[in-house]
Write a protein that holds these residues in place. Structure first.
Motif, PDB file in Angstrom:
ATOM      1  N   GLY A  70       0.751  -1.379   0.138  1.00 27.15           N
ATOM      2  CA  GLY A  70      -0.069   0.002  -0.146  1.00 27.15           C
ATOM      3  C   GLY A  70       0.781   1.296  -0.004  1.00 27.15           C
ATOM      4  O   GLY A  70       0.213   2.317  -0.419  1.00 27.15           O
ATOM      5  N   ARG A  71       2.275   1.376   0.592  1.00 31.26           N
ATOM      6  CA  ARG A  71       2.881   2.426   0.482  1.00 31.26           C
ATOM      7  C   ARG A  71       3.933   2.262  -0.549  1.00 31.26           C
ATOM      8  O   ARG A  71       4.543   3.253  -1.077  1.00 31.26           O
ATOM      9  N   GLY A  72       4.288   1.191  -1.236  1.00 27.84           N
ATOM     10  CA  GLY A  72       5.492   0.903  -2.176  1.00 27.84           C
ATOM     11  C   GLY A  72       6.767   0.791  -1.696  1.00 27.84           C
ATOM     12  O   GLY A  72       6.887   0.410  -0.306  1.00 27.84           O
ATOM     13  N   THR A  73       7.635   1.209  -2.274  1.00 26.72           N
ATOM     14  CA  THR A  73       9.309   0.875  -2.151  1.00 26.72           C
ATOM     15  C   THR A  73       9.857   2.046  -1.650  1.00 26.72           C
ATOM     16  O   THR A  73       9.914   3.156  -2.374  1.00 26.72           O
ATOM     17  N   VAL A  74      10.300   2.173  -0.383  1.00 24.73           N
ATOM     18  CA  VAL A  74      11.222   3.379   0.059  1.00 24.73           C
ATOM     19  C   VAL A  74      12.422   3.026   0.235  1.00 24.73           C
ATOM     20  O   VAL A  74      12.958   2.017   0.839  1.00 24.73           O
ATOM     21  N   VAL A  75      13.402   4.051   0.049  1.00 26.27           N
ATOM     22  CA  VAL A  75      14.799   3.874   0.244  1.00 26.27           C
ATOM     23  C   VAL A  75      15.093   4.249   1.768  1.00 26.27           C
ATOM     24  O   VAL A  75      14.652   5.166   2.352  1.00 26.27           O
ATOM     25  N   ARG A  76      15.808   3.144   2.402  1.00 25.96           N
ATOM     26  CA  ARG A  76      16.059   3.366   3.849  1.00 25.96           C
ATOM     27  C   ARG A  76      17.209   4.063   4.284  1.00 25.96           C
ATOM     28  O   ARG A  76      18.029   4.523   3.494  1.00 25.96           O
ATOM     29  N   THR A  77      17.272   4.527   5.495  1.00 25.39           N
ATOM     30  CA  THR A  77      18.398   5.283   6.083  1.00 25.39           C
ATOM     31  C   THR A  77      19.594   4.522   5.739  1.00 25.39           C
ATOM     32  O   THR A  77      19.747   3.168   5.962  1.00 25.39           O
ATOM     33  N   VAL A  78      20.892   5.277   5.617  1.00 23.25           N
ATOM     34  CA  VAL A  78      22.168   4.861   5.628  1.00 23.25           C
ATOM     35  C   VAL A  78      22.221   4.012   6.967  1.00 23.25           C
ATOM     36  O   VAL A  78      23.098   2.851   6.817  1.00 23.25           O
ATOM     37  N   ALA A  79      21.705   4.232   8.224  1.00 20.29           N
ATOM     38  CA  ALA A  79      21.842   3.635   9.425  1.00 20.29           C
ATOM     39  C   ALA A  79      21.194   2.258   9.429  1.00 20.29           C
ATOM     40  O   ALA A  79      21.665   1.516  10.148  1.00 20.29           O
ATOM     41  N   ASP A  80      20.306   2.095   8.342  1.00 26.24           N
ATOM     42  CA  ASP A  80      19.841   0.779   8.181  1.00 26.24           C
ATOM     43  C   ASP A  80      20.448  -0.381   7.187  1.00 26.24           C
ATOM     44  O   ASP A  80      20.088  -1.386   7.319  1.00 26.24           O
ATOM     45  N   TRP A  81      21.582   0.221   6.727  1.00 24.96           N
ATOM     46  CA  TRP A  81      22.071  -0.669   5.745  1.00 24.96           C
ATOM     47  C   TRP A  81      22.954  -1.826   6.113  1.00 24.96           C
ATOM     48  O   TRP A  81      23.805  -1.297   7.319  1.00 24.96           O
ATOM     49  N   HIS A  82      22.836  -2.705   5.803  1.00 23.57           N
ATOM     50  CA  HIS A  82      23.723  -3.684   6.325  1.00 23.57           C
ATOM     51  C   HIS A  82      25.023  -4.145   5.708  1.00 23.57           C
ATOM     52  O   HIS A  82      25.501  -4.754   4.816  1.00 23.57           O
ATOM     53  N   LEU A  83      26.037  -3.092   6.315  1.00 24.35           N
ATOM     54  CA  LEU A  83      27.339  -2.712   5.449  1.00 24.35           C
ATOM     55  C   LEU A  83      28.234  -4.016   5.355  1.00 24.35           C
ATOM     56  O   LEU A  83      29.101  -4.114   4.509  1.00 24.35           O
ATOM     57  N   LEU A  84      28.058  -4.769   6.677  1.00 23.41           N
ATOM     58  CA  LEU A  84      28.974  -6.052   6.631  1.00 23.41           C
ATOM     59  C   LEU A  84      28.388  -7.200   5.843  1.00 23.41           C
ATOM     60  O   LEU A  84      29.089  -8.403   5.927  1.00 23.41           O
ATOM     61  N   ASP A  85      27.137  -7.124   5.372  1.00 21.24           N
ATOM     62  CA  ASP A  85      26.819  -8.287   4.458  1.00 21.24           C
ATOM     63  C   ASP A  85      27.629  -8.295   3.337  1.00 21.24           C
ATOM     64  O   ASP A  85      28.233  -7.381   2.644  1.00 21.24           O
ATOM     65  N   PRO A  86      28.035  -9.653   3.026  1.00 22.25           N
ATOM     66  CA  PRO A  86      29.057 -10.120   1.957  1.00 22.25           C
ATOM     67  C   PRO A  86      28.619  -9.347   0.609  1.00 22.25           C
ATOM     68  O   PRO A  86      29.269  -9.069  -0.339  1.00 22.25           O
ATOM     69  N   LEU A  87      27.299  -9.355   0.458  1.00 20.05           N
ATOM     70  CA  LEU A  87      26.758  -8.921  -0.958  1.00 20.05           C
ATOM     71  C   LEU A  87      27.017  -7.285  -1.213  1.00 20.05           C
ATOM     72  O   LEU A  87      27.313  -6.908  -1.813  1.00 20.05           O
ATOM     73  N   MET A  88      27.032  -6.706   0.181  1.00 22.96           N
ATOM     74  CA  MET A  88      27.067  -5.344   0.201  1.00 22.96           C
ATOM     75  C   MET A  88      28.661  -4.890  -0.245  1.00 22.96           C
ATOM     76  O   MET A  88      28.983  -3.898  -1.083  1.00 22.96           O
TER      77      MET A  88
END
Length: 250
Positions: A70-88
């Motif tokens: 109902g809201r669609g897709t939104v970009v999350r804040t940098v603080a929510d990014w999983h920087l240590l994920d191997p994909l990242m």
């Protein structure tokens, strides 16, 4: 921000996720922005809806976007990014212009962590670790005065920091160094770009790195920690994160 100007997509969902993730990591869309709809992505890249959904699932899993009914897709804040994920870590490889806040967050972590890792290296480094550090520093020295070798100089610089993490002989720090490698590359390239624009030499950087090497070689924990912090302080100045000290008029 529209999808116009993004490179053409070739491949499957993984490659599409990489393309979109790198655009997000570079700040093409800001936190809170609406992300393009599935249908728009399908049309722009001429791919199936299933491929788009799989790509968006990867972006969601790594904390880059949030999808809400109902809201669609939104970009999350940098603080929510999983920087240590191997994909990242994989997506950041070769990223020329990362999001400014991302640069600051990564730098803040490095400023806290690397002096500690350098201290550990003075206690745990073996002969092979010292050889690796010295080889990287010699490579930095050989390429410092050659403008056409700036890319190679950056590689030696990264290898120097890699070697410090490895020399700690701590499993967690060694793996952390591996995951952070792309972000370290991005920071070093940004710092060197500043030096190049300001027509400065790399002599100061070399001297600071040399002090880290010498402290680790001497097994001097306090000196290694202090020298590593000075390397990063100079990087912070180059990146405009902190102000350069005012020159004395006396």
């Amino acid at each position: 921000m529209t999808l116009d100007g993004l490179p053409q997509h070739r491949g499957g969902a993984e490659e599409l996720a990489r393309l979109l993730a790198r655009a997000l990591l570079a700040g093409r869309w800001q936190p809170g922005d609406a992300f393009p709809r599935e249908l728009d992505l399908c049309t722009h890249f001429a791919v199936s809806r299933n491929q788009v959904r799989n790509a968006l699932a990867s972006l969601t899993a790594t904390g880059l976007i949030e999808r809400t009914a109902g809201r669609g897709t939104v970009v999350r804040t940098v603080a929510d990014w999983h920087l240590l994920d191997p994909l990242m870590s994989e997506w950041m490889v070769g990223l020329a212009d990362p999001h400014p806040q991302l640069v600051r967050e990564i730098f803040a972590f490095r400023y806290s962590a690397e002096p500690v890792v350098a201290r550990l290296a003075t206690e745990a480094a073996e002969a092979a670790d010292l050889e690796r550090l010295e080889a990287a520093f010699q490579g930095m020295t050989r390429t410092a005065s050659e403008p056409e070798a700036r890319g190679l100089h950056a590689e030696y610089d990264v290898a120097f920091h890699d070697a410090i993490y490895l020399a700690s002989h701590n499993l967690v720090w060694r793996q952390m160094g591996h995951l952070l490698r792309p972000s370290i590359i991005a920071l070093i390239q940004s710092s060197q770009a500043h030096v190049h624009q300001e027509h400065e030499s790399l002599d100061d950087s070399l001297a600071r790195h040399g002090r880290v090497l010498e402290a680790i070689r001497r097994r001097d924990p306090a000196a290694a920690e202090r020298a590593a912090r000075e390397v990063l302080r100079r990087t912070a100045i180059d990146l405009g994160i902190v102000d350069a000290p005012a020159e004395s008029t006396h």
